[in-house]
Design an enzyme around this catalytic site. Structure first.
Site, PDB file in Angstrom:
ATOM      1  CB  CYS A 115       3.050  -5.899   3.489  1.00  0.00           C
ATOM      2  SG  CYS A 115       1.596  -4.838   3.248  1.00  0.00           S
ATOM      3  CG  HIS A 260       1.088  -9.431   2.515  1.00  0.00           C
ATOM      4  ND1 HIS A 260       0.045  -9.221   3.189  1.00  0.00           N
ATOM      5  CD2 HIS A 260       1.388  -8.635   1.623  1.00  0.00           C
ATOM      6  CE1 HIS A 260      -0.198  -8.071   2.946  1.00  0.00           C
ATOM      7  NE2 HIS A 260       0.719  -7.577   1.974  1.00  0.00           N
ATOM      8  CG  ASN A 290      -2.776  -5.653   1.668  1.00  0.00           C
ATOM      9  OD1 ASN A 290      -2.382  -5.944   3.006  1.00  0.00           O
ATOM     10  ND2 ASN A 290      -1.886  -5.130   0.798  1.00  0.00           N
TER      11      ASN A 290
HETATM   12  N1  ACO Z   1     -11.013   2.933  -9.235  1.00  0.00           N
HETATM   13  C1  ACO Z   1     -11.152   3.351 -10.234  1.00  0.00           C
HETATM   14  N2  ACO Z   1     -10.061   4.062 -10.928  1.00  0.00           N
HETATM   15  C2  ACO Z   1      -8.694   4.120 -10.211  1.00  0.00           C
HETATM   16  C3  ACO Z   1      -9.002   3.452  -8.898  1.00  0.00           C
HETATM   17  C4  ACO Z   1     -10.062   3.024  -8.328  1.00  0.00           C
HETATM   18  N3  ACO Z   1     -10.091   2.637  -7.127  1.00  0.00           N
HETATM   19  N4  ACO Z   1      -7.597   3.845  -8.416  1.00  0.00           N
HETATM   20  C5  ACO Z   1      -6.832   4.362  -9.501  1.00  0.00           C
HETATM   21  N5  ACO Z   1      -7.752   4.395 -10.522  1.00  0.00           N
HETATM   22  C6  ACO Z   1      -7.246   4.965 -11.926  1.00  0.00           C
HETATM   23  C7  ACO Z   1      -6.268   5.791 -11.681  1.00  0.00           C
HETATM   24  O1  ACO Z   1      -6.493   7.199 -11.476  1.00  0.00           O
HETATM   25  C8  ACO Z   1      -5.645   5.726 -13.251  1.00  0.00           C
HETATM   26  O2  ACO Z   1      -6.423   6.603 -14.063  1.00  0.00           O
HETATM   27  P1  ACO Z   1      -5.856   7.554 -15.276  1.00  0.00           P
HETATM   28  O3  ACO Z   1      -5.058   6.569 -16.203  1.00  0.00           O
HETATM   29  O4  ACO Z   1      -6.845   8.328 -15.611  1.00  0.00           O
HETATM   30  O5  ACO Z   1      -4.684   8.149 -14.613  1.00  0.00           O
HETATM   31  C9  ACO Z   1      -5.868   4.454 -13.761  1.00  0.00           C
HETATM   32  O6  ACO Z   1      -7.022   3.981 -12.942  1.00  0.00           O
HETATM   33  C10 ACO Z   1      -4.843   3.350 -13.457  1.00  0.00           C
HETATM   34  O7  ACO Z   1      -4.062   3.597 -12.360  1.00  0.00           O
HETATM   35  P2  ACO Z   1      -2.979   2.980 -12.062  1.00  0.00           P
HETATM   36  O8  ACO Z   1      -2.454   3.238 -10.545  1.00  0.00           O
HETATM   37  O9  ACO Z   1      -1.857   2.870 -13.018  1.00  0.00           O
HETATM   38  O10 ACO Z   1      -3.387   1.394 -12.044  1.00  0.00           O
HETATM   39  P3  ACO Z   1      -2.614   0.127 -11.924  1.00  0.00           P
HETATM   40  O11 ACO Z   1      -3.150  -0.937 -12.997  1.00  0.00           O
HETATM   41  O12 ACO Z   1      -1.294   0.418 -11.391  1.00  0.00           O
HETATM   42  O13 ACO Z   1      -3.553  -0.622 -10.444  1.00  0.00           O
HETATM   43  C11 ACO Z   1      -2.908  -1.062  -8.250  1.00  0.00           C
HETATM   44  C12 ACO Z   1      -3.287   0.084  -9.219  1.00  0.00           C
HETATM   45  C13 ACO Z   1      -3.905  -1.789  -8.118  1.00  0.00           C
HETATM   46  C14 ACO Z   1      -2.634  -0.169  -6.708  1.00  0.00           C
HETATM   47  C15 ACO Z   1      -1.510  -1.524  -8.701  1.00  0.00           C
HETATM   48  O14 ACO Z   1      -0.858  -0.832  -9.329  1.00  0.00           O
HETATM   49  C16 ACO Z   1      -1.304  -2.665  -7.880  1.00  0.00           C
HETATM   50  O15 ACO Z   1      -1.765  -3.595  -7.695  1.00  0.00           O
HETATM   51  N6  ACO Z   1      -0.029  -2.507  -7.262  1.00  0.00           N
HETATM   52  C17 ACO Z   1       0.618  -3.257  -6.288  1.00  0.00           C
HETATM   53  C18 ACO Z   1       0.793  -2.634  -4.995  1.00  0.00           C
HETATM   54  C19 ACO Z   1      -0.103  -3.570  -4.208  1.00  0.00           C
HETATM   55  O16 ACO Z   1      -0.542  -4.738  -4.170  1.00  0.00           O
HETATM   56  N7  ACO Z   1      -0.140  -2.969  -3.196  1.00  0.00           N
HETATM   57  C20 ACO Z   1      -0.820  -3.381  -1.996  1.00  0.00           C
HETATM   58  C21 ACO Z   1      -0.333  -2.841  -0.708  1.00  0.00           C
HETATM   59  S1  ACO Z   1       1.591  -3.113  -0.665  1.00  0.00           S
HETATM   60  C22 ACO Z   1       1.890  -4.545  -0.169  1.00  0.00           C
HETATM   61  O17 ACO Z   1       0.910  -5.213   0.556  1.00  0.00           O
HETATM   62  C23 ACO Z   1       2.631  -5.131  -0.624  1.00  0.00           C
END
Ligand code: ACO
Length: 333
Positions: A115, A260, A290
Site C-alpha cells: 500500500c 492511500h 482499496n
Molecule cells: N461482511 C459481513 N461480516 C463480516 C465481513 C463482511 N465482509 N467481514 C468480517 N465480518 C464479520 C466477522 O466475521 C466478525 O464476525 P463475528 O463478530 O461474528 O466474529 C465481525 O464481522 C467483525 O469482524 P472484524 O474483523 O472485527 O470487523 P472490524 O470492525 O475490525 O472491520 C475491517 C474489519 C473493515 C477489515 C477493519 O478491521 C479495518 O478496516 N481494518 C483496517 C485494515 C484496512 O483498512 N485494511 C485495508 C488494507 S491494508 C491497507 O491498505 C493499510
C-alpha cells in the site's frame, strides 16, 4: 541538486463494476456492513477473459499520463513500477512496460512495498531526478487483486476491500527549489510482516507443497484488520507531521491531502485529527475499493482532473500498509 515535479497523470480501471450487493450473492456479507466498516460501495474487478493485468493496466494509465505530460516514449529515461500483484513472479512489471510502450532499453525497477508502494516509487524517482542522473521518469502503481482473493465467506474480511486498477505519473526535473517535491519520508517495521501478508507460494513453500496440503490457504491474503487499523491511524498521522515539520510548515498549510485509500474510516480519522475540511482531503475508495499501490495515483489523477489541485497548492501524499511500511510525499504543485 534539482527538485522533481509531476507533469502528467493518468489512470485506468477495468470496466467491470462489482457492487456490494454482487458480493452478497457469492459470500455472506451485505452492503450495510461493507459501507459502515470501509466506506466502499463498488470496486472494479477485471472480468473473466479480459486481457488486463497489472502491467497491461499500468501501460494504459502510463499512455494517458505521458500524453498529458507532452512526452513520448523516447523522452522517458527510467521506469519505476509499484505493485504487489505482478504478472510474473519474475521478471517484474517494469520491464514489461519498457516493451509494451516500445521504449529504448532504459532501466526499469519494481517496488514491492504494497500500500505504500507508490510513495516509495515516487521517492525513488525523486532521488534519481535530484542527482541529475535522469530527467523524465515514469512512475506506475497497478494492482490486479481480484484473481488472488478468497471470494467466499471465509475470506470476506479481506476480499470485500480490494479492487483492481492502475495509475501513473510522469516526473521531470524542476529547477525552482520551492516547487515540486519538497521531501519524501519512508518507514518500515518488519516485525509486523505477518499481520498483513500473502505467505505463499514462496521459495520456502513452493507450489507442489501447497498442492499436497489442500487445507493450506496461505496463498490468500491474511489481514489482522483491527491491528492494521490501529497502526495505520498512528503511522499516517506521524508521517504527515514528519513531512510538515521537515519543511517548517503547519497543518494549516495543507491544500490537499491524498491518503492511500485503505479504508474510508482511516482517512476520516486522519482528516479529523488534522482538522481538515472535506475540500482538503480526497477520497474515492467509495468507487474503487482499496487498490493498494494504485490508490494514490488514481486518487491524485481524479483530484487533479476535477480541478481540486491548483498551481502552487501544497499537496501531501501519505500511505500505510503491509510490511508494515508507511511514508509521505510533500510537494508544491
Ligand atoms: N461482511 C459481513 N461480516 C463480516 C465481513 C463482511 N465482509 N467481514 C468480517 N465480518 C464479520 C466477522 O466475521 C466478525 O464476525 P463475528 O463478530 O461474528 O466474529 C465481525 O464481522 C467483525 O469482524 P472484524 O474483523 O472485527 O470487523 P472490524 O470492525 O475490525 O472491520 C475491517 C474489519 C473493515 C477489515 C477493519 O478491521 C479495518 O478496516 N481494518 C483496517 C485494515 C484496512 O483498512 N485494511 C485495508 C488494507 S491494508 C491497507 O491498505 C493499510
Amino acid at each position: 541538486m534539482y527538485n522533481s515535479k509531476i507533469i502528467g497523470l493518468g489512470h485506468y480501471v477495468p470496466d467491470n463494476v462489482v457492487t456490494n450487493d454482487d458480493l452478497s450473492k457469492i459470500m455472506d456479507t451485505d452492503d450495510a456492513w461493507i459501507q459502515e466498516r470501509t466506506g466502499i460501495k463498488t470496486r472494479r474487478w477485471i472480468a473473466e477473459g479480459s486481457e488486463d493485468t497489472s502491467a497491461v493496466m499500468g501501460a494504459k494509465a502510463a499512455r494517458i499520463a505521458m500524453e498529458r505530460a507532452g512526452v513520448t516514449n523516447k523522452d522517458i529515461d527510467f521506469i519505476v513500477f509499484a505493485t504487489l500483484s505482478p504478472d510474473y513472479y519474475f521478471p517484474g512489471c517494469g520491464v514489461q512496460i519498457q516493451e509494451m510502450l516500445e521504449m529504448d532499453t532504459i532501466g526499469a525497477i519494481d517496488i514491492r512495498n504494497q500500500c505504500t508502494g507508490f510513495v516509495y516509487a515516487i521517492s525513488t524517482a525523486d532521488q534519481f531526478i535530484k542527482t541529475g542522473m535522469y530527467k523524465n521518469i515514469l512512475v506506475i502503481g497497478a494492482e490486479f487483486h481480484s484473481n488472488g482473493l478468497d471470494k467466499t465467506t471465509r475470506g470476506r474480511g479481506v476480499s470485500v476491500i480490494f479492487g483492481d486498477g492502475a495509475g501513473a505519473a510522469v516526473l521531470t526535473r524542476e529547477e525552482d527549489p520551492t516547487k515540486g517535491i519538497l521531501s519524501t519520508h519512508l518507514h518500515s517495521e518488519g516485525k509486523y510482516a505477518d499481520k498483513l501478508i500473502v505467505e505463499s507460494p514462496s521459495i520456502a513453500k513452493w507450489v507442489p507443497e501447497l498442492m499436497d496440503n489442500p487445507e493450506d490457504i496461505s496463498y490468500f491474503p491474511y489481514m489482522d484488520g483491527t491491528f492494521v487499523f490501529k497502526n495505520a491511524v498512528v503511522r499516517f498521522s506521524e508521517v504527515i507531521i514528519e513531512a510538515l515539520e521537515k519543511n517548517n510548515l503547519s497543518k494549516d498549510a495543507i491544500d490537499m491531502l491524498i491518503p492511500h485509500q485503505a479504508n474510508l474510516r482511516i482517512s476520516q480519522f486522519v482528516q479529523r485529527k488534522f482538522g481538515l475540511s472535506d475540500d482538503q482531503v480526497f477520497n474515492n475508495i467509495q468507487k474503487y475499493g482499496n487498490t493498494t499501490a494504485a490508490s494514490i495515483p488514481i486518487a491524485l489523477t481524479e483530484a487533479w482532473e476535477t480541478g481540486k489541485i491548483k498551481d502552487n497548492d501544497l499537496v501531501v501524499l501519505a500511505a500505510f500498509g503491509s510490511g508494515f511500511t508507511w511514508g509521505s510525499v510533500i510537494m508544491r504543485w
